[in-house]
Design a protein around this motif. Structure first.
Motif, PDB file in Angstrom:
ATOM      1  N   ASN A  77       0.801  -1.217   0.000  1.00  0.00           N
ATOM      2  CA  ASN A  77       0.000   0.000   0.000  1.00  0.00           C
ATOM      3  C   ASN A  77       0.837   1.272   0.000  1.00  0.00           C
ATOM      4  O   ASN A  77       0.293   2.363   0.164  1.00  0.00           O
ATOM      5  N   ASN A  80      -0.271   3.396  -2.783  1.00  0.00           N
ATOM      6  CA  ASN A  80      -1.622   3.835  -2.451  1.00  0.00           C
ATOM      7  C   ASN A  80      -1.561   4.937  -1.396  1.00  0.00           C
ATOM      8  O   ASN A  80      -2.188   5.990  -1.531  1.00  0.00           O
ATOM      9  N   THR A 114      -2.632  -2.380  -6.124  1.00  0.00           N
ATOM     10  CA  THR A 114      -2.569  -2.964  -4.787  1.00  0.00           C
ATOM     11  C   THR A 114      -2.842  -4.463  -4.815  1.00  0.00           C
ATOM     12  O   THR A 114      -2.189  -5.225  -4.102  1.00  0.00           O
TER      13      THR A 114
END
Length: 132
Positions: A77, A80, A114
């Protein structure tokens, strides 16, 4: 071509992503009452990331959650987190969007990547077959 297993994993990953987004957003709103929006975002991300790890280990990849995977999982992540943090900042400070809704808009960018990265961490490649 996707196998039925990968298709099931992608669907489960997506459902957990929806649950995780709801968890993140609820935590963000609760934390926003006490902290500046960026700190609320960071804390809510840490909470939802932990939940995501255990839900994906159990339901998406059906693998045992190990300390090594838990330590590596946040790397899935990283892009992200970086893109949503920059996105929240740009939306709130530069474009003057509401800090209540900016995280929802910013979170749309990195979702497909992801899955691929988390699958590689949660299900490392099997050792290659020995050459006969």
């Amino acid at each position: 071509m996707r196998t039925p297993l990968v298709s099931r994993q992608m669907l489960t990953f997506a459902v957990i992503g929806v649950v995780n987004t709801g968890t993140y957003y609820a935590a963000y709103l609760l934390l926003l009452a006490r902290f500046p929006y960026l700190l609320a975002h960071i804390l809510a991300t840490a909470l939802s990331l932990t939940g995501s790890f255990f839900l994906n280990a159990r339901f998406t990849y059906r693998t045992r959650p190990t300390l090594r995977k838990f330590i590596l999982f946040p790397l899935t992540n990283a892009a992200n987190f970086l893109s949503t943090t920059v996105g929240v900042y740009v939306l709130v400070d530069l474009l003057h969007f509401s800090s209540r809704f900016a995280p929802l808009l910013a979170s749309l960018a990195a979702i497909p990547v992801t899955f691929v990265v988390s699958r590689r961490i949660m299900l490392p490649k099997a050792a290659p077959a020995p050459i006969a």
